[in-house]
Design a protein around this motif. Structure first.
Motif, PDB file in Angstrom:
ATOM      1  N   ILE A  65       0.764  -1.564   0.146  1.00  0.00           N
ATOM      2  CA  ILE A  65      -0.191  -0.092  -0.151  1.00  0.00           C
ATOM      3  C   ILE A  65       0.798   0.876  -0.002  1.00  0.00           C
ATOM      4  CG2 ILE A  65      -1.860   1.267   1.164  1.00  0.00           C
ATOM      5  CD1 ILE A  65      -2.934  -1.026  -0.187  1.00  0.00           C
ATOM      6  N   GLU A  66       1.734   1.245   0.370  1.00  0.00           N
ATOM      7  CA  GLU A  66       2.490   2.817   0.568  1.00  0.00           C
ATOM      8  C   GLU A  66       3.367   2.745  -0.084  1.00  0.00           C
ATOM      9  OE1 GLU A  66       3.059   4.634   2.845  1.00  0.00           O
ATOM     10  OE2 GLU A  66       1.175   3.966   3.895  1.00  0.00           O
ATOM     11  N   SER A  67       4.134   2.126  -1.064  1.00  0.00           N
ATOM     12  CA  SER A  67       4.617   1.957  -2.458  1.00  0.00           C
ATOM     13  C   SER A  67       3.491   2.045  -3.504  1.00  0.00           C
ATOM     14  CB  SER A  67       5.248   0.441  -2.756  1.00  0.00           C
ATOM     15  OG  SER A  67       5.479   0.528  -4.016  1.00  0.00           O
ATOM     16  N   TYR A  68       2.150   1.705  -3.758  1.00  0.00           N
ATOM     17  CA  TYR A  68       1.038   2.079  -4.323  1.00  0.00           C
ATOM     18  C   TYR A  68       0.515   3.726  -4.740  1.00  0.00           C
ATOM     19  CZ  TYR A  68      -3.616   2.668  -5.562  1.00  0.00           C
ATOM     20  OH  TYR A  68      -4.840   2.914  -5.928  1.00  0.00           O
ATOM     21  N   LYS A  69       1.244   4.057  -2.957  1.00  0.00           N
ATOM     22  CA  LYS A  69       0.610   5.538  -3.028  1.00  0.00           C
ATOM     23  C   LYS A  69       1.500   6.161  -3.035  1.00  0.00           C
ATOM     24  CE  LYS A  69      -1.782   8.689   0.651  1.00  0.00           C
ATOM     25  NZ  LYS A  69      -2.029   8.439   1.816  1.00  0.00           N
ATOM     26  N   LYS A  70       2.572   5.975  -3.111  1.00  0.00           N
ATOM     27  CA  LYS A  70       3.648   6.702  -3.660  1.00  0.00           C
ATOM     28  C   LYS A  70       3.429   6.758  -5.135  1.00  0.00           C
ATOM     29  CE  LYS A  70       8.937   6.657  -3.113  1.00  0.00           C
ATOM     30  NZ  LYS A  70       9.684   6.181  -3.140  1.00  0.00           N
ATOM     31  N   ASP A  71       3.248   6.043  -5.568  1.00  0.00           N
ATOM     32  CA  ASP A  71       3.462   5.917  -7.341  1.00  0.00           C
ATOM     33  C   ASP A  71       2.511   6.332  -8.060  1.00  0.00           C
ATOM     34  OD1 ASP A  71       5.247   3.587  -6.757  1.00  0.00           O
ATOM     35  OD2 ASP A  71       4.465   2.095  -8.075  1.00  0.00           O
ATOM     36  N   VAL A  72       0.691   6.249  -7.252  1.00  0.00           N
ATOM     37  CA  VAL A  72       0.145   6.909  -7.264  1.00  0.00           C
ATOM     38  C   VAL A  72      -0.073   8.262  -7.044  1.00  0.00           C
ATOM     39  CG1 VAL A  72      -2.624   7.693  -6.903  1.00  0.00           C
ATOM     40  CG2 VAL A  72      -2.234   5.826  -6.752  1.00  0.00           C
ATOM     41  N   VAL A  73       0.320   8.968  -6.038  1.00  0.00           N
ATOM     42  CA  VAL A  73       0.738  10.284  -6.111  1.00  0.00           C
ATOM     43  C   VAL A  73       1.892  11.249  -7.159  1.00  0.00           C
ATOM     44  CG1 VAL A  73       2.098  12.170  -4.708  1.00  0.00           C
ATOM     45  CG2 VAL A  73       0.862   9.731  -3.490  1.00  0.00           C
ATOM     46  N   LYS A  74       2.118  10.407  -7.447  1.00  0.00           N
ATOM     47  CA  LYS A  74       3.616  10.741  -8.455  1.00  0.00           C
ATOM     48  C   LYS A  74       2.622  10.834  -9.791  1.00  0.00           C
ATOM     49  CE  LYS A  74       7.615  11.581 -10.907  1.00  0.00           C
ATOM     50  NZ  LYS A  74       8.436  12.673 -10.848  1.00  0.00           N
ATOM     51  N   LEU A  75       1.534   9.549  -9.992  1.00  0.00           N
ATOM     52  CA  LEU A  75       0.984   9.715 -11.536  1.00  0.00           C
ATOM     53  C   LEU A  75       0.387  11.141 -11.459  1.00  0.00           C
ATOM     54  CD1 LEU A  75       0.787   7.697 -14.355  1.00  0.00           C
ATOM     55  CD2 LEU A  75      -1.148   6.389 -12.589  1.00  0.00           C
ATOM     56  N   ALA A  76      -0.539  10.936 -10.275  1.00  0.00           N
ATOM     57  CA  ALA A  76      -1.626  12.655 -10.358  1.00  0.00           C
ATOM     58  C   ALA A  76      -0.369  13.619 -10.904  1.00  0.00           C
ATOM     59  CB  ALA A  76      -2.109  12.129  -8.920  1.00  0.00           C
ATOM     60  N   GLU A  77       0.442  13.614 -10.135  1.00  0.00           N
ATOM     61  CA  GLU A  77       1.440  14.363 -10.297  1.00  0.00           C
ATOM     62  C   GLU A  77       1.434  15.041 -11.941  1.00  0.00           C
ATOM     63  OE1 GLU A  77       4.052  14.719  -6.420  1.00  0.00           O
ATOM     64  OE2 GLU A  77       5.307  14.793  -8.061  1.00  0.00           O
ATOM     65  N   LEU A  78       1.681  14.262 -12.026  1.00  0.00           N
ATOM     66  CA  LEU A  78       2.570  14.010 -13.948  1.00  0.00           C
ATOM     67  C   LEU A  78       0.999  14.153 -14.798  1.00  0.00           C
ATOM     68  CD1 LEU A  78       4.962  11.145 -14.043  1.00  0.00           C
ATOM     69  CD2 LEU A  78       5.446  13.251 -14.138  1.00  0.00           C
ATOM     70  N   VAL A 128      -7.158   0.878  -1.260  1.00  0.00           N
ATOM     71  CA  VAL A 128      -6.865   1.153  -2.676  1.00  0.00           C
ATOM     72  C   VAL A 128      -7.709   1.847  -3.594  1.00  0.00           C
ATOM     73  CG1 VAL A 128      -5.991  -0.990  -5.162  1.00  0.00           C
ATOM     74  CG2 VAL A 128      -6.263  -1.814  -2.540  1.00  0.00           C
ATOM     75  N   PHE A 129      -8.985   0.982  -3.609  1.00  0.00           N
ATOM     76  CA  PHE A 129      -9.786   2.055  -4.195  1.00  0.00           C
ATOM     77  C   PHE A 129     -10.057   3.376  -3.671  1.00  0.00           C
ATOM     78  CE2 PHE A 129     -12.979  -0.947  -3.295  1.00  0.00           C
ATOM     79  CZ  PHE A 129     -12.388  -1.995  -4.406  1.00  0.00           C
ATOM     80  N   THR A 130      -9.461   3.726  -2.334  1.00  0.00           N
ATOM     81  CA  THR A 130      -9.548   5.246  -1.679  1.00  0.00           C
ATOM     82  C   THR A 130      -7.927   5.609  -1.923  1.00  0.00           C
ATOM     83  OG1 THR A 130      -9.329   4.797  -0.011  1.00  0.00           O
ATOM     84  CG2 THR A 130     -11.366   5.016   0.375  1.00  0.00           C
ATOM     85  N   ILE A 131      -6.863   5.359  -1.303  1.00  0.00           N
ATOM     86  CA  ILE A 131      -6.224   6.107  -2.506  1.00  0.00           C
ATOM     87  C   ILE A 131      -6.264   6.481  -3.518  1.00  0.00           C
ATOM     88  CG2 ILE A 131      -4.049   5.600  -3.033  1.00  0.00           C
ATOM     89  CD1 ILE A 131      -3.795   3.831  -0.426  1.00  0.00           C
ATOM     90  N   ALA A 132      -6.714   5.917  -4.982  1.00  0.00           N
ATOM     91  CA  ALA A 132      -6.905   5.837  -6.587  1.00  0.00           C
ATOM     92  C   ALA A 132      -8.382   7.360  -6.121  1.00  0.00           C
ATOM     93  CB  ALA A 132      -7.208   4.805  -7.273  1.00  0.00           C
ATOM     94  N   ARG A 133      -9.216   6.966  -6.018  1.00  0.00           N
ATOM     95  CA  ARG A 133     -10.283   8.066  -5.623  1.00  0.00           C
ATOM     96  C   ARG A 133      -9.396   9.228  -5.294  1.00  0.00           C
ATOM     97  NH1 ARG A 133     -12.543   8.829  -9.465  1.00  0.00           N
ATOM     98  NH2 ARG A 133     -14.177   6.657  -9.297  1.00  0.00           N
TER      99      ARG A 133
END
Ligand code: SF4
Ligand code: SF4
Length: 309
Positions: free
Chosen positions: A85-98, A122-127
């Motif tokens: 989950i931590e690694s996923y959140k990091k990736d989602v944050v970066k993708l959101a920035e980009l 996984v759902f709530t972080i994506a949303r």
């Protein structure tokens, strides 16, 4: 699991045509294969155009509670593997920035993603980071009706559409539809509401790596449709993303090079991702796309190498 296009568009029309062709032309016939390869060739230019928006997928888990022959995610031969989950959140944050918090769609898939104990996160972080993006959850459905009310409430709150793969297995699909309806959650089959019951397809790997990169890429059904993000990397397709399981299980070394993946930490703007996805990858030499076998009768995997070669 292959991602689907959203809304009424050319992708929908082509999918409907395909779903109807299957009703007339058996999937395991040579005619179906010719039609498919011709269609893919004709569509290559459009399918492989430089993207202006992305459909991104993540594997919540890479193993599965089903064991389907020829699984394109290599789940029957994958060891237990959960999204961190931590690694996923990091990736989602970066993708959101980009991407300015905007994707065409975001897919949570697997393996069987309901096996992840933190699937709601996984759902709530994506949303949280993609508030306006279409969010899809792709499952084989076996565990759906065992999920607690919090699962359904979280799907509703985060506007997650549930897509069930239409395998010839015993699941209470009417019960699932009723449940989603009672929560006002969107439901569909993977592949669309008129998709036929699934037969399996085999995309054979060429262990010697003798395929032409361009030819494999041009008739590849996964490029730009099965983009996968995991562990800080973007993979152009689920074949490259999952090949580690094949290599490990069968003691092979189909090599994934630095040019096959994109390190998210090194990406400065989204166009770098689009450029990366626009070209064949060295790994395409292992994909004998012309040798695709459609219409394989659904059965359990015996975990034999011939299911993937
Ligand atoms: S349901 Fe079958 S095809 Fe889908 S990931 Fe699981 S084993 Fe693979
Ligand atoms: S390696 Fe190339 S040909 Fe094979 S699935 Fe990925 S993009 Fe397609």
């Amino acid at each position: 699991m292959e991602q689907k296009n959203r809304g009424f568009n050319v992708g929908d029309i082509l999918r409907t045509i395909r779903n109807n062709i299957i009703k007339i032309v058996p999937e395991n016939s040579q005619l179906f294969k010719w039609l498919s390869l011709i269609g893919l060739k004709m569509n290559a230019k459009k399918n492989h155009a430089v993207l202006t928006a992305m459909k991104m997928g993540v594997y919540a888990v890479e193993h599965c509670n089903l064991n389907c022959k020829c699984c394109t995610a290599f789940s029957p031969i994958a060891e237990k593997c959960f999204l961190d989950i931590e690694s996923y959140k990091k990736d989602v944050v970066k993708l959101a920035e980009l991407t300015g918090n905007n994707l065409e769609s975001f897919y949570i898939t697997g393996g069987e993603p309901l096996l992840h104990p933190q699937i709601l996160e996984v759902f709530t972080i994506a949303r949280e980071y993609f508030p306006k993006t279409d969010l899809f959850f792709m499952t084989n459905g076996l565990l759906l009706l065992k999920m607690p009310e919090t699962f359904w409430e979280t799907c509703k709150q985060n506007n997650v559409e549930i897509n069930v793969s239409r395998y010839p297995i015993q699941i209470d699909i009417d019960g699932i539809k009723a449940k989603t309806k009672s929560y006002g959650i969107k439901f569909d089959y993977v592949g669309g509401s008129d998709v036929p019951v699934k037969l399996m397809w085999k995309y054979p790997l060429d262990l010697e790596g003798r395929q032409s990169l361009r030819r494999s890429y041009d008739i590849c059904t996964q490029i730009n449709r099965c983009i996968t993000m995991k562990d800080g990397k973007i993979y152009p397709c689920n074949t490259i993303a999952g090949i580690e399981h094949f290599n490990k299980y069968f003691n092979k070394n189909l090599e994934v090079t630095a040019d096959d993946v994109l390190e998210l930490s090194k990406v400065k703007n989204v166009n770098e991702i689009y450029e990366f996805l626009h070209t064949p990858k060295p790994f395409c030499k292992y994909c004998n796309r012309k040798g695709v076998v459609f219409g394989i009768k659904y059965s359990s995997s015996k975990k034999e190498i011939e299911e993937w070669t």
